[in-house]
Scaffold this active site. Structure first.
Site, PDB file in Angstrom:
ATOM      1  N   GLY A   1       0.796  -1.220   0.000  1.00 49.11           N
ATOM      2  CA  GLY A   1       0.000   0.000   0.000  1.00 49.11           C
ATOM      3  C   GLY A   1       0.830   1.272   0.000  1.00 49.11           C
ATOM      4  O   GLY A   1       0.281   2.357  -0.009  1.00 49.11           O
ATOM      5  N   CYS A   2       2.156   1.120   0.025  1.00 46.70           N
ATOM      6  CA  CYS A   2       3.035   2.286  -0.048  1.00 46.70           C
ATOM      7  C   CYS A   2       3.620   2.356  -1.453  1.00 46.70           C
ATOM      8  O   CYS A   2       3.997   1.329  -2.017  1.00 46.70           O
ATOM      9  CB  CYS A   2       4.167   2.176   0.972  1.00 46.70           C
ATOM     10  SG  CYS A   2       3.604   2.243   2.676  1.00 46.70           S
ATOM     11  N   GLU A   3       3.704   3.579  -2.004  1.00 48.33           N
ATOM     12  CA  GLU A   3       4.282   3.732  -3.339  1.00 48.33           C
ATOM     13  C   GLU A   3       5.742   3.307  -3.372  1.00 48.33           C
ATOM     14  O   GLU A   3       6.180   2.641  -4.288  1.00 48.33           O
ATOM     15  CB  GLU A   3       4.176   5.183  -3.801  1.00 48.33           C
ATOM     16  CG  GLU A   3       2.869   5.512  -4.451  1.00 48.33           C
ATOM     17  CD  GLU A   3       2.871   6.896  -5.075  1.00 48.33           C
ATOM     18  OE1 GLU A   3       3.873   7.624  -4.990  1.00 48.33           O
ATOM     19  OE2 GLU A   3       1.842   7.238  -5.650  1.00 48.33           O
ATOM     20  N   SER A   4       6.498   3.713  -2.374  1.00 50.27           N
ATOM     21  CA  SER A   4       7.897   3.305  -2.251  1.00 50.27           C
ATOM     22  C   SER A   4       7.965   2.140  -1.282  1.00 50.27           C
ATOM     23  O   SER A   4       7.088   1.974  -0.434  1.00 50.27           O
ATOM     24  CB  SER A   4       8.746   4.461  -1.716  1.00 50.27           C
ATOM     25  OG  SER A   4       8.677   5.564  -2.581  1.00 50.27           O
TER      26      SER A   4
END
Length: 138
Positions: A51-54
């Site tokens: 759920g985190c872009e990075s």
């Protein structure tokens, strides 16, 4: 809001004194640079938060009935956001962790308006992972 742990009060005080987004962004970077490092073995797929872009990794351990989390990210701003979240959650018990309002915390810090939807979703994903760990660890 319940009484803040001393490190969270320190962060809150620093951010409330910051005059604008640029100073807050600098503070985020500084707090992110202070995160306890994760070893390479801890930077594995099972510790990665979806759920985190990075990429962001999170590990948690229970100390008595309290929780302590450590984490890091490849993205410097995300490390800063994680750092200010960790100072708020470390030392909470599972019930307090379930009740924490992360949106309110970032509003108090003056960061909510500058958080992109993807970063906001990422921080919610981190909190969800913390809650999941606290529910499933005996």
């Amino acid at each position: 809001m319940s009484t803040l742990p001393a490190p969270a009060s320190e962060v809150l005080n620093a951010f409330q004194q910051a005059a604008g987004w640029e100073q807050r962004a600098r503070l985020l970077m500084q707090w992110g640079d202070q995160l306890d490092p994760l070893c390479e073995l801890e930077r594995n797929e099972s510790n990665q938060v979806a759920g985190c872009e990075s990429r962001l990794w999170l590990v948690g351990e229970r100390q008595g009935d309290r929780w302590r989390f450590r984490g890091t990210s490849e993205a410097r701003l995300l490390r800063g956001l994680l750092a200010v979240l960790l100072v708020r959650v470390n030392g909470l018990d599972a019930t307090e962790l379930q009740q924490l309002d992360v949106v309110q915390w970032f509003e108090l810090l003056g960061l909510s308006r500058q958080l992109s939807p993807s970063r906001s979703n990422g921080m919610n994903a981190v909190l969800a992972r913390m809650r999941e760990l606290s529910r499933h660890t005996p």
